[in-house]
Design a protein around this motif. Structure first.
Motif, PDB file in Angstrom:
ATOM      1  N   ALA A  43     -15.674 -14.822  25.909  1.00  0.00           N
ATOM      2  CA  ALA A  43     -14.597 -14.817  24.854  1.00  0.00           C
ATOM      3  C   ALA A  43     -13.388 -13.914  25.361  1.00  0.00           C
ATOM      4  O   ALA A  43     -13.793 -12.838  26.001  1.00  0.00           O
ATOM      5  N   GLU A  44     -12.304 -14.258  25.428  1.00  0.00           N
ATOM      6  CA  GLU A  44     -11.074 -13.371  25.539  1.00  0.00           C
ATOM      7  C   GLU A  44     -11.032 -12.085  24.732  1.00  0.00           C
ATOM      8  O   GLU A  44     -11.577 -12.122  23.681  1.00  0.00           O
ATOM      9  N   PRO A  45     -10.627 -10.824  25.197  1.00  0.00           N
ATOM     10  CA  PRO A  45     -10.679  -9.756  24.532  1.00  0.00           C
ATOM     11  C   PRO A  45      -9.838 -10.002  23.269  1.00  0.00           C
ATOM     12  O   PRO A  45      -8.806 -10.768  23.120  1.00  0.00           O
ATOM     13  N   GLN A  46     -10.374  -9.403  22.177  1.00  0.00           N
ATOM     14  CA  GLN A  46      -9.439  -9.421  20.985  1.00  0.00           C
ATOM     15  C   GLN A  46      -9.288  -8.165  20.783  1.00  0.00           C
ATOM     16  O   GLN A  46     -10.113  -6.953  20.533  1.00  0.00           O
ATOM     17  N   PRO A  47      -7.940  -7.738  20.279  1.00  0.00           N
ATOM     18  CA  PRO A  47      -7.395  -6.430  20.049  1.00  0.00           C
ATOM     19  C   PRO A  47      -8.160  -5.840  18.640  1.00  0.00           C
ATOM     20  O   PRO A  47      -8.564  -6.733  17.755  1.00  0.00           O
ATOM     21  N   LEU A  48      -8.450  -4.608  18.576  1.00  0.00           N
ATOM     22  CA  LEU A  48      -9.076  -4.148  17.204  1.00  0.00           C
ATOM     23  C   LEU A  48      -8.183  -3.982  16.070  1.00  0.00           C
ATOM     24  O   LEU A  48      -8.442  -4.040  14.892  1.00  0.00           O
ATOM     25  N   GLY A  49      -6.970  -3.845  16.377  1.00  0.00           N
ATOM     26  CA  GLY A  49      -5.670  -3.718  15.458  1.00  0.00           C
ATOM     27  C   GLY A  49      -5.748  -2.121  14.841  1.00  0.00           C
ATOM     28  O   GLY A  49      -5.363  -2.436  13.427  1.00  0.00           O
ATOM     29  N   VAL A  50      -6.311  -1.284  15.577  1.00  0.00           N
ATOM     30  CA  VAL A  50      -6.182   0.135  14.877  1.00  0.00           C
ATOM     31  C   VAL A  50      -4.882   0.455  14.886  1.00  0.00           C
ATOM     32  O   VAL A  50      -4.285   0.586  16.000  1.00  0.00           O
ATOM     33  N   THR A  51      -4.437   1.178  13.975  1.00  0.00           N
ATOM     34  CA  THR A  51      -2.984   1.675  13.896  1.00  0.00           C
ATOM     35  C   THR A  51      -3.264   3.377  13.754  1.00  0.00           C
ATOM     36  O   THR A  51      -4.049   3.535  13.224  1.00  0.00           O
ATOM     37  N   VAL A  52      -2.387   4.044  14.381  1.00  0.00           N
ATOM     38  CA  VAL A  52      -2.617   5.501  14.585  1.00  0.00           C
ATOM     39  C   VAL A  52      -1.209   6.231  14.042  1.00  0.00           C
ATOM     40  O   VAL A  52      -0.149   5.676  14.703  1.00  0.00           O
ATOM     41  N   ALA A  53      -1.245   6.998  13.102  1.00  0.00           N
ATOM     42  CA  ALA A  53       0.039   7.762  12.991  1.00  0.00           C
ATOM     43  C   ALA A  53       0.635   8.604  13.870  1.00  0.00           C
ATOM     44  O   ALA A  53      -0.141   9.043  14.657  1.00  0.00           O
ATOM     45  N   ALA A  54       2.148   8.757  14.169  1.00  0.00           N
ATOM     46  CA  ALA A  54       2.455   9.660  15.138  1.00  0.00           C
ATOM     47  C   ALA A  54       2.216  11.070  14.791  1.00  0.00           C
ATOM     48  O   ALA A  54       1.889  11.500  13.798  1.00  0.00           O
ATOM     49  N   THR A  55       1.851  12.211  15.865  1.00  0.00           N
ATOM     50  CA  THR A  55       1.550  13.306  15.754  1.00  0.00           C
ATOM     51  C   THR A  55       2.572  14.308  15.837  1.00  0.00           C
ATOM     52  O   THR A  55       2.429  15.294  15.342  1.00  0.00           O
ATOM     53  N   GLY A  56       3.651  13.740  16.077  1.00  0.00           N
ATOM     54  CA  GLY A  56       4.748  14.749  16.335  1.00  0.00           C
ATOM     55  C   GLY A  56       4.861  15.359  17.819  1.00  0.00           C
ATOM     56  O   GLY A  56       5.925  16.229  17.993  1.00  0.00           O
ATOM     57  N   ASN A  57       3.808  15.365  18.340  1.00  0.00           N
ATOM     58  CA  ASN A  57       3.619  15.807  19.844  1.00  0.00           C
ATOM     59  C   ASN A  57       4.079  14.429  20.832  1.00  0.00           C
ATOM     60  O   ASN A  57       3.167  13.809  20.855  1.00  0.00           O
ATOM     61  N   ALA A  58       5.131  14.747  21.422  1.00  0.00           N
ATOM     62  CA  ALA A  58       5.326  13.501  22.436  1.00  0.00           C
ATOM     63  C   ALA A  58       4.259  13.148  23.429  1.00  0.00           C
ATOM     64  O   ALA A  58       4.151  11.933  23.626  1.00  0.00           O
ATOM     65  N   GLU A  59       3.670  14.079  23.945  1.00  0.00           N
ATOM     66  CA  GLU A  59       2.678  13.912  24.989  1.00  0.00           C
ATOM     67  C   GLU A  59       1.450  13.223  24.209  1.00  0.00           C
ATOM     68  O   GLU A  59       0.844  12.459  25.075  1.00  0.00           O
ATOM     69  N   VAL A  60       1.032  13.772  23.191  1.00  0.00           N
ATOM     70  CA  VAL A  60      -0.084  13.142  22.346  1.00  0.00           C
ATOM     71  C   VAL A  60       0.133  11.690  22.133  1.00  0.00           C
ATOM     72  O   VAL A  60      -0.701  10.970  22.263  1.00  0.00           O
ATOM     73  N   ASP A  91      -4.544  17.843  29.793  1.00  0.00           N
ATOM     74  CA  ASP A  91      -3.568  18.474  30.358  1.00  0.00           C
ATOM     75  C   ASP A  91      -2.599  19.119  29.074  1.00  0.00           C
ATOM     76  O   ASP A  91      -1.873  20.037  29.397  1.00  0.00           O
ATOM     77  N   THR A  92      -2.424  18.410  28.265  1.00  0.00           N
ATOM     78  CA  THR A  92      -1.548  18.623  27.007  1.00  0.00           C
ATOM     79  C   THR A  92      -2.149  20.000  26.362  1.00  0.00           C
ATOM     80  O   THR A  92      -1.341  21.095  26.170  1.00  0.00           O
ATOM     81  N   LEU A  93      -3.364  19.908  26.122  1.00  0.00           N
ATOM     82  CA  LEU A  93      -4.218  21.107  25.714  1.00  0.00           C
ATOM     83  C   LEU A  93      -3.857  22.320  26.517  1.00  0.00           C
ATOM     84  O   LEU A  93      -3.826  23.636  26.035  1.00  0.00           O
ATOM     85  N   THR A  94      -4.176  22.201  27.584  1.00  0.00           N
ATOM     86  CA  THR A  94      -3.867  23.220  28.677  1.00  0.00           C
ATOM     87  C   THR A  94      -2.492  23.614  28.704  1.00  0.00           C
ATOM     88  O   THR A  94      -2.701  25.039  28.691  1.00  0.00           O
ATOM     89  N   LEU A  96      -0.564  23.851  26.294  1.00  0.00           N
ATOM     90  CA  LEU A  96      -0.384  24.656  25.078  1.00  0.00           C
ATOM     91  C   LEU A  96      -1.133  26.009  25.106  1.00  0.00           C
ATOM     92  O   LEU A  96      -0.371  26.858  24.688  1.00  0.00           O
ATOM     93  N   ASP A  97      -2.223  26.028  25.753  1.00  0.00           N
ATOM     94  CA  ASP A  97      -2.843  27.069  25.771  1.00  0.00           C
ATOM     95  C   ASP A  97      -2.104  28.219  26.766  1.00  0.00           C
ATOM     96  O   ASP A  97      -2.026  29.437  26.487  1.00  0.00           O
ATOM     97  N   GLU A  98      -1.540  27.857  27.756  1.00  0.00           N
ATOM     98  CA  GLU A  98      -0.964  28.556  28.922  1.00  0.00           C
ATOM     99  C   GLU A  98       0.406  29.298  28.140  1.00  0.00           C
ATOM    100  O   GLU A  98       0.829  30.340  28.537  1.00  0.00           O
ATOM    101  N   ASN A  99       1.105  28.265  27.332  1.00  0.00           N
ATOM    102  CA  ASN A  99       2.311  28.716  26.529  1.00  0.00           C
ATOM    103  C   ASN A  99       2.175  29.755  25.427  1.00  0.00           C
ATOM    104  O   ASN A  99       2.847  30.535  25.081  1.00  0.00           O
ATOM    105  N   ARG A 100       0.710  29.831  24.894  1.00  0.00           N
ATOM    106  CA  ARG A 100       0.305  30.999  24.011  1.00  0.00           C
ATOM    107  C   ARG A 100       0.371  32.319  24.399  1.00  0.00           C
ATOM    108  O   ARG A 100       0.605  33.343  23.597  1.00  0.00           O
ATOM    109  N   GLY A 101      -0.239  32.364  25.805  1.00  0.00           N
ATOM    110  CA  GLY A 101      -0.494  33.931  26.367  1.00  0.00           C
ATOM    111  C   GLY A 101       0.831  34.626  26.719  1.00  0.00           C
ATOM    112  O   GLY A 101       1.713  34.800  26.557  1.00  0.00           O
TER     113      GLY A 101
END
Length: 101
Positions: A43-60, A91-94, A96-101
């Motif tokens: 069968a052809e692939p079928q989208p799951l239709g999962v929706t995700v709310a924005a986190t506010g972090n552009a990279e994420v 990469d995004t988490l790394t 963030l960690d680098e900017n904390r120090g």
């Protein structure tokens, strides 16, 4: 069937039935024999239709949005998308960690 029989085995027998007892209906009222038979075609692939709310972090948000690309791909090609998203999130988490120090 004894008490030592695993639950999954009891459920399987209940769903399939035995010569002494007909199959039980599933919660939706369907029985296994009511399900459409497999035709052997892919069968052809079928989208799951999962929706995700924005986190506010552009990279994420961009990485999570990229997961939607898997909807248009066959299952065997999903791993490439998942690995790409995983690396982007790492990469995004790394960063963030680098900017904390």
């Amino acid at each position: 069937m004894s008490e030592s029989t695993p639950v999954w085995a009891r459920d399987l027998v209940a769903a399939q039935g035995t010569p002494d007892a007909p199959p039980q209906e599933a919660p939706g009222g369907e029985r296994p024999e009511d399900a459409p038979a497999a035709t052997g075609t892919t069968a052809e692939p079928q989208p799951l239709g999962v929706t995700v709310a924005a986190t506010g972090n552009a990279e994420v948000d961009a990485a999570v949005e990229r997961l939607g690309d898997a909807d248009e791909l066959p299952v065997h090609a999903h791993i490439e998308v998942y690995e790409d998203v995983h690396q982007g999130l790492r990469d995004t988490l790394t960063a963030l960690d680098e900017n904390r120090g």
